[in-house]
Design an enzyme around this catalytic site. Structure first.
Site, short mmCIF file in Angstrom:
data_model
loop_
_atom_site.label_atom_id
_atom_site.label_comp_id
_atom_site.label_asym_id
_atom_site.label_seq_id
_atom_site.Cartn_x
_atom_site.Cartn_y
_atom_site.Cartn_z
CB CYS A 101 -0.66 -0.07 0.80
SG CYS A 101 -2.74 1.51 1.06
NE ARG A 135 -9.42 5.05 3.95
CZ ARG A 135 -7.63 5.21 3.92
NH1 ARG A 135 -7.95 7.22 3.32
NH2 ARG A 135 -6.74 4.78 3.29
CG HIS A 200 -2.73 -3.00 4.37
ND1 HIS A 200 -1.69 -2.54 4.92
CD2 HIS A 200 -3.87 -2.26 3.78
CE1 HIS A 200 -1.68 -1.17 4.74
NE2 HIS A 200 -3.00 -1.34 3.64
N1 GLN Z 1 -2.00 6.62 2.46
C1 GLN Z 1 -1.88 6.02 1.36
C2 GLN Z 1 -3.69 5.69 0.74
O1 GLN Z 1 -4.85 6.21 1.88
C3 GLN Z 1 -1.56 4.62 1.66
C4 GLN Z 1 -2.87 3.83 2.39
C5 GLN Z 1 -2.43 2.73 2.67
O2 GLN Z 1 -1.20 2.41 3.10
N2 GLN Z 1 -2.96 1.98 3.96
O3 GLN Z 1 -3.68 4.96 0.11
#
Ligand code: GLN
Length: 257
Positions: A101, A135, A200
């Site tokens: 990520c 998101r 993740h």
């Molecule tokens: N900050 C980045 C995003 O929101 C990475 C997020 C993450 O590593 N889970 O895309």
């Protein structure tokens, strides 16, 4: 220690990249999984936690990096650039890397946060990422050529596009799930033995075939071949881990997003 034991010790030097700032949703489990499995295959894993300002290890056989908030990514950005040439060289030499990520995004060309701040990447992977307000969150099953089906958990604002300069999408999202951007059904990216992914979870405990790909490639890179020397007891432990991983895979892959 006898001479024979010394000769048989096969160290694997593993860098855990920015564990203080880039380590969310259990990404540290990836380091623990590789450490345990490498040992069960008869290797001696040596974990180097590398944080901002630290000295870079002399030998590197595998790099593991996690995700982070946008502000964590900004904190490590300058230091990552100071290490960019080294990382690009290691990548071109075939050293395996798994970047989750936030670090996946920074191993690309750039990440523009949803607030419009542009963080340049070190361009190991031919991808770029732009944040959006919504998101992308949830469990996700994807199909990879290298390691079959993989289950993980995505949580990102960044939409990633894979360019075509030797970088391939890492996986295909078949049903539910967003992956790189929610529109082209790709997830992650791969160039050389560098894998960037949104998975993740942590991803490696549930997907032993991916752990083993990284360990095998690391051993081949360092020693020319991957030669497990697991004892009968270690084989039993590996079987138990694999059964647990399968059970976790089954649960995670049937859970609603
Ligand atoms: N900050 C980045 C995003 O929101 C990475 C997020 C993450 O590593 N889970 O895309």
């Amino acid at each position: 220690m006898t001479r024979t034991t010394q000769t048989n010790t096969r160290v694997l030097d593993i860098v855990s990249l920015y564990p203080k700032d880039m380590n969310i949703y259990g990404d540290t489990g990836n380091v623990k999984t590789v450490e345990l499995r490498a040992r069960l295959y008869g290797y001696e894993p040596r974990i180097h936690a590398y944080n901002v300002g630290d000295a870079w290890p002399e030998q590197v056989d595998l790099v593991l990096g996690g995700g982070g908030q946008d502000k964590g990514q900004a904190v490590i950005s300058d230091d990552l650039f100071a290490r960019a040439d080294t990382l690009r060289q290691l990548a071109a030499d075939g050293v395996p890397m798994l970047l989750i990520c936030g670090l996946y995004q920074l191993f690309g060309e750039y990440f523009e946060t949803h607030e419009g701040q542009r963080l340049p990447g070190i361009h190991v992977l031919g991808v770029h990422t732009v944040g959006q307000d919504t998101r992308m969150i949830g469990n996700l099953v994807e199909k990879t050529e290298q390691c079959g089906a993989i289950v993980g958990y995505e949580n990102h604002s960044g939409q990633t596009i894979v360019h075509d300069d030797g970088t391939q999408p890492w996986a295909r999202v078949e049903n539910e799930g967003t992956g790189n951007n929610g529109s082209d059904f790709t997830e992650g990216a791969r160039k050389y033995n560098v894998i960037g992914t949104y998975m993740h979870g942590s991803v490696l405990p549930k997907n032993p075939q991916l752990s083993d790909f990284l360990i095998r490639t690391a051993a081949e890179h360092r020693y020319g071949t991957f030669e497990p020397t697991s004892t009968a007891e270690q084989k039993v432990q590996l079987d138990k881990l694999n059964a647990l991983a399968q059970a976790a895979f089954d649960v995670a892959s049937t859970r609603p997003r």
